[in-house]
Design a protein around this motif. Structure first.
Motif, PDB file in Angstrom:
ATOM      1  N   PRO B 221      75.498 113.344 -22.766  1.00 19.12           N
ATOM      2  CA  PRO B 221      75.192 113.139 -21.431  1.00 19.12           C
ATOM      3  C   PRO B 221      75.970 111.782 -20.383  1.00 19.12           C
ATOM      4  N   CYS B 222      75.963 111.831 -19.483  1.00 11.58           N
ATOM      5  CA  CYS B 222      76.822 110.824 -18.371  1.00 11.58           C
ATOM      6  C   CYS B 222      75.587 109.450 -19.194  1.00 11.58           C
ATOM      7  N   ALA B 223      74.232 109.792 -19.145  1.00 11.65           N
ATOM      8  CA  ALA B 223      73.585 108.381 -18.849  1.00 11.65           C
ATOM      9  C   ALA B 223      73.454 107.361 -20.431  1.00 11.65           C
ATOM     10  N   PHE B 224      74.056 108.652 -20.769  1.00 10.83           N
ATOM     11  CA  PHE B 224      74.131 108.015 -22.589  1.00 10.83           C
ATOM     12  C   PHE B 224      75.806 107.480 -23.422  1.00 10.83           C
TER      13      PHE B 224
END
Lengths: 361, 361
Positions: B221-224
């Motif tokens: 995921p982009c957040a990670f």
């Protein structure tokens, strides 16, 4: 100390009484001799705080018994990937309704794990509305239908709930959760970051129907597996304890205001003040959103000339109103008026708008 | 208001001066008219808070210029999956040294994405030590070598840094980061939840060498995604703003204490008081860990009879000392004595131990 009226889109204004209580209890919560920040998440004090927050949240939102409520670490952008990890199961596609920035973001995050089917979009009209339900090309084999219930940048909000039949409806409710009553039974899953109507950034709320648990893809980290978190009471890992404590205080405040029916009436009044001022300005102020789909939470508006933006903002700040600048992608102004924004703040903004238009119109 | 001495393993004690300042600034940070919780993460006030916290963290830990520091949402259990997502690249296996609960947890989380190679383990001796480096069966083709620098439950800590050559060394430093100087250049990546030595739960710190960025698996995921977060200054999504603010105050406090050299001296003194008391008790108190690998942060000890646990804890609580009960998996007692635990707290515990042993020995 002078408090300002803070129109930030999030993290956003919190009730002053909540902040006062948090300040008073900072070094010693209820005679425990500890700050809530210092408590073991498995100790009796924090367990009581979590239990009360969960109960109040369920009571306020009217969450039925066959839905779990999870208070997890993170925010909505992470959840945009975590939700498909949890709900896809053996399905291979997801239906998305595209109403702007956050719908699009959810599509790109989910696209890592599934085929994305854009069943409706208002892109052709610059995301100025919610696409009419009759135009949605729903796929009965989709894992779920995803909507964003309120687009903070475009200022577009669902004021109705689609009926997606047997396909679960999933909503990113980050920016309008608890702002008005909601029929949870129409949804399979709701998720949202806390930092608009609930509390500090770093807390994510998930409401999920029991029968949707247990479908997580094998790649799902345990901390993000809703079934495992549900089995462990949101304590599979250390939850964001202080943010949960603040959320609990906000829930208490909301209940004291009269709950969601009362707060919706207040939100309608606040938004009405702003939209009426815009619509009566003879075109000086413009909000481009279809009237039926205008957001009660985020009110974007433009001035007739972008060169007026800077003086409008500077004068607003001198009057104690901050964070009114519109998102960089759309320009102009944006007034975010979540639950905790008092009517007085909106009234002061409206007075400024009228005065400014008189001098520059 | 009476503050207690709080021996919780995390979330844990914070410096009282930090809590006082947070309480004072709760409704109005530096004349902004806002709480830090209410600030837009992209506004000038929070950007200044984040910048100072980042700078102080880098200065305290001595982070070289070719390492990025990320302040992200979440905690260590999530990172146990997120780190392999980011570092595996085209590699297929990871080397793990198993020293107890948290090493094992990291292995099971990483096992979703890679073959796990347990290169050394102290399981045969009930995780009472760090396996000698000469016994590690390292694989030169591993994506990285993972260690847990301090096991909070077993009370086992690395007081040396392995040299893994060209294979990057990765450490979960959740429970001893900033407790003593560390040579960052020997590591490829450090990660840790904040809730022991840094601040409130919900904040994760990542220190990563530049050349390890850009290898994220497509499922990340982009957040990670560390590379994306690094490119966006930890602001790809809304960071846990309030937790970062508290961490910044803790970093200031730590610098005022004299930094990591001074705090290590204090931590050695505190741990020494406890271990000396245990070892001089003639077997009344027992700590099972090999002397060279005893943790300076978490000191587990058992009494000669488990029936003495309840009175020991009740008397400690009456003396203003809480959260001394050992982890449910090992029983007995555990004194967590992170940076913010004052020497006075440890002295009071030692006095209680001596008095209790005298009466029950």
């Amino acid at each position: 100390m002078t408090r300002v009226f803070n129109f930030s889109s999030g993290p956003a204004v919190l009730p002053e009484s909540v902040l006062r209580q948090a300040a008073e209890e900072m070094l010693d919560w209820h005679g425990s001799g500890m700050s809530v920040m210092e408590m073991s998440h498995r100790g009796p004090q924090f367990m009581a705080i979590l239990d009360e927050a969960q109960s109040l949240f369920r009571e306020l939102l009217g969450v039925p018994d066959d839905y779990r409520t999870l208070f997890l670490q993170g925010g909505a952008i992470g959840e945009m990937a975590i939700v498909p990890m949890n709900l896809l199961g053996a399905k291979t596609s997801i239906d998305f309704v595209n109403t702007g920035t956050w719908s699009s973001k959810a599509m790109s995050e989910a696209g890592r794990y599934a085929r994305i089917n854009e069943v409706a979009s208002s892109a052709a009209t610059a995301f100025d509305r919610i696409p009419a339900f009759e135009t949605w090309r729903l796929d009965p084999d989709a894992a779920y239908v995803h909507i964003c219930s309120n687009e903070t940048i475009g200022g577009v909000e669902y004021h109705w709930t689609p009926d997606t039949g047997d396909v679960p409806l999933v909503a990113d409710v980050s920016s309008n959760i608890l702002s008005a009553p909601l029929d949870v039974t129409k949804f399979g899953l709701l998720y949202g970051g806390a930092q608009k109507n609930v509390g500090p950034a770093g807390l994510t709320l998930v409401v999920v129907r029991d029968d949707l648990l247990g479908r997580a893809l094998p790649i799902t980290p345990c901390a993000f597996d809703f079934a495992q978190q549900s089995d462990n009471g949101s304590m599979l890992n250390t939850p964001p304890t202080y943010a949960i404590y603040i959320a609990g205080l906000v829930f208490r405040w909301l209940k004291a205001q009269g709950g969601l029916v009362a707060i919706e009436a207040l939100n309608l009044r606040k938004a009405g003040l702003l939209y009426d001022t815009i619509d009566a300005s003879g075109g000086f102020y413009v909000n481009p959103v279809a009237v039926a789909d205008r957001s009660l939470m985020n009110v974007p508006f433009r001035l007739p000339d972008a060169r007026l933006d800077a003086p409008f903002l500077a004068e607003a700040e001198a009057l104690g109103m901050v964070q009114l600048k519109g998102h960089r992608s759309v320009g102009g102004m944006r007034a975010s008026i979540y639950n905790a924004m008092p009517v007085e703040g909106v009234q002061r903004l409206v007075d400024h708008m009228l005065d400014f238009a008189r001098r520059h119109g």
